[in-house]
Enzyme design. Sequence first.
Site, short mmCIF file in Angstrom:
data_model
loop_
_atom_site.label_atom_id
_atom_site.label_comp_id
_atom_site.label_asym_id
_atom_site.label_seq_id
_atom_site.Cartn_x
_atom_site.Cartn_y
_atom_site.Cartn_z
N LEU A 50 0.89 -1.15 0.00
CA LEU A 50 0.00 0.00 0.00
C LEU A 50 0.93 1.20 0.00
O LEU A 50 1.86 1.27 0.81
CB LEU A 50 -0.88 -0.04 1.25
CG LEU A 50 -2.08 0.88 1.33
CD1 LEU A 50 -3.05 0.67 0.17
CD2 LEU A 50 -2.83 0.64 2.64
N ASP A 51 0.72 2.12 -0.91
CA ASP A 51 1.64 3.25 -1.06
C ASP A 51 1.85 3.99 0.25
O ASP A 51 0.96 4.05 1.11
CB ASP A 51 1.11 4.23 -2.11
CG ASP A 51 1.08 3.64 -3.50
OD1 ASP A 51 1.97 2.83 -3.82
OD2 ASP A 51 0.17 3.99 -4.27
N TYR A 52 3.01 4.59 0.36
CA TYR A 52 3.42 5.36 1.54
C TYR A 52 2.34 6.39 1.92
O TYR A 52 2.02 6.55 3.10
CB TYR A 52 4.75 6.04 1.22
CG TYR A 52 5.35 6.88 2.30
CD1 TYR A 52 5.86 6.30 3.45
CD2 TYR A 52 5.45 8.27 2.16
CE1 TYR A 52 6.45 7.07 4.45
CE2 TYR A 52 6.03 9.04 3.14
CZ TYR A 52 6.52 8.44 4.29
OH TYR A 52 7.10 9.21 5.27
N ASP A 53 1.77 7.06 0.91
CA ASP A 53 0.80 8.11 1.18
C ASP A 53 -0.65 7.63 1.11
O ASP A 53 -1.58 8.43 1.06
CB ASP A 53 1.02 9.30 0.25
CG ASP A 53 0.95 8.94 -1.23
OD1 ASP A 53 0.89 7.74 -1.55
OD2 ASP A 53 0.96 9.86 -2.06
N SER A 54 -0.86 6.32 1.11
CA SER A 54 -2.21 5.74 1.19
C SER A 54 -2.39 5.13 2.57
O SER A 54 -1.42 4.86 3.27
CB SER A 54 -2.40 4.67 0.12
OG SER A 54 -2.32 5.26 -1.17
#
Length: 181
Positions: free
Chosen positions: A41-45
């Site tokens: 899961l992306d860093y900013d998600s």
Amino acid sequence: MLIAFNKPFNVLCQFTDRSEPARRTLAEFGLPPRVYAAGRLDYDSEGLLLLTDDGALAHRLTDPRHKQNKTYWAQVEGEPSPEQLTALRNGVVLNDGPTLPAQARLLETAPTLWPRDPPVRYRKTVADSWLELTINEGRNRQVRRMTAAVGLPTLRLVRVAMGSARLDGLAPGQWREVPRN
């Protein structure tokens, strides 16, 4: 073992970070030993991240041939038109090729979520909306790229389900063991 974890905003989906300055990682959340993320899961998600100590299970959860549904709530800039929702449902063309069709619907009211730190920027003159998107691919930053491709940039992205595992009631940084799919 299969763990459902609510990954906070700006946390890496790994246990170490060699960058300077180091970013927050999974190591600070007291997860069981020898588990690792099944996918990412992306860093900013934010939201649901599955972790396991079983390599075969991790492969089954992440291999595109198994078409594991992943459901997201996306706060987008603007109000989607019927044409934009239809485009998401039919699949959109990204720079790495067309996406498979997605399930896409406008959420009538904003979901009840924890506050994000830092908060999403608020602009009085620009409306925002919440979409629910379900995809079964796992390309890099796919949901963000899909919404941008139809003219709805994503402001906040929260994964709420992956297969039969749901976020249901987990606060950011909390985890629980869940039945294996």
